[in-house]
Design a protein around this motif. Structure first.
Motif: not given
Length: 350
Positions: A274-293
């Motif tokens: 699965i590839y998460i693309a689009g303009g928003i996800p890269p911007r939110l990487l600082p708040l993205l908890d990988e394990r929780r996601f």
């Protein structure tokens, strides 16, 4: 300047349109001309492209356009912009010899096979079988989805409008979104809450649960702005003192995105990734908890172990759509792909 390998490509969205003139030798990384234009400032695509071509001063006769909306026989009505894009009409109006039109998520899908390790951030390593189906989900202004199937020789991208499927809250804490939104909308889709147009709706939902929590200064800033989404994301990402409501919005957004990515994986059996693309996800990487996601992605009951084996990656190259558009356009110029092709020598669509 004119060259047989020159191609005009565009990524046409509800908010912005990126237009480039590229050559097959230099690629998207070194365009001959490039502009980012605000889509809503133009009455139609013909006007936008005509202005760009005049300013660029480059003679180009072939175009490939990625649009945010379903494409049928070279035509598309954009989902979040009152434009109709007609490849045949643009050929006549702008003196192109051919214009190809494809869905923007199909364009991103065309980029997936050519992405490099530096173009993605891995959230879940997974274990992908050879030639397994891959899928893309991309929240930008709207929410797009697509997938790629292996035909024995290559991956073939397939468009989808899965972002408009019925929304299902992934947690009990978000269950109130359904009755809240149904007071205003006949249909509550994933795009309605998991996209640039959805983020303000999430903000309103959390704010209305406790209006006293809203910072009056932030409320005034929202009232003065035509586009609330960037303000909400900036406030959630603010170091030290993030806006509590905005932070809750981002947490909900990422949970919903992960859950719908898991839904998409199940629907098309995307064991290849699965590839998460689009303009928003890269911007939110600082708040993205990988394990929780990944946990939210895998939360599918008896199929959680299957989903845990699927690679999950965020596409961080901002030019992925343009890369895929160029790839598709050059393949069409070489006659490697079949499908609607508008121009004097086009075959009739079936």
């Amino acid at each position: 300047m004119q060259d047989s390998d020159l191609l005009l490509i565009a990524d046409i969205g509800g908010t912005k349109t990126d237009v480039l003139v590229v050559s097959a030798t230099a690629g998207v990384a070194r365009p001959l001309a490039r502009a980012r234009l605000k889509s809503a400032e133009y009455p139609d695509l013909k006007t936008l492209l005509g202005e760009f071509l005049t300013t660029a001063g480059v003679a180009v006769r072939r175009a490939c356009l990625a649009v945010a909306g379903p494409v049928i026989n070279g035509r598309a009505h954009l989902t979040n912009l009152p434009w109709e894009v007609d490849g045949a009409a643009l050929c006549a109006q702008l003196a192109f010899t051919s214009v190809d039109v494809l869905n923007d998520l199909a364009a991103i899908a065309h980029a997936i096979p050519v992405l490099q390790a530096t173009d993605v951030k891995i959230l879940n390593e997974g274990h992908a079988p050879d030639a397994a189906t891959k899928a893309v989900i991309a929240p930008g202004t709207g929410l797009g989805e697509a997938f790629l199937v292996w035909d024995g020789e290559r991956y073939r991208p397939q468009p989808s409008e899965g972002g408009h499927a019925d929304f299902a809250p992934p947690t009990a804490a978000l269950a109130g979104l359904i009755p809240y939104l149904r007071h205003r909308y006949d249909h509550v889709s994933y795009e309605l809450v998991c996209s640039g147009i959805g983020i303000p709706r999430l903000y309103e939902y959390f704010r209305d649960q406790d209006p006293a929590r809203e910072d009056p200064r932030f409320a005034a800033a929202l009232a003065a702005s035509a586009d609330h989404t960037p303000l909400i994301l900036d406030a959630a990402l603010r170091a030290g003192t993030p806006c509590p409501i905005c932070h809750a919005v981002v947490e909900a957004f990422l949970t919903i995105l992960a859950a719908e990515a898991g839904n998409l994986a199940l629907k098309v059996f995307a064991l290849g990734g699965i590839y998460i693309a689009g303009g928003i996800p890269p911007r939110l990487l600082p708040l993205l908890d990988e394990r929780r996601f990944v946990d939210a992605f895998c939360a599918k009951g008896r199929f959680s172990q299957l989903l845990a084996r699927i690679p999950v990656q965020v596409v961080i190259n901002p030019d992925a759509t343009l890369m895929g558009t160029a790839t598709y356009g050059w393949e069409r110029m070489q006659g490697d792909l079949e499908g609607p092709h508008t121009g004097p020598n086009a075959r009739p669509a079936p």
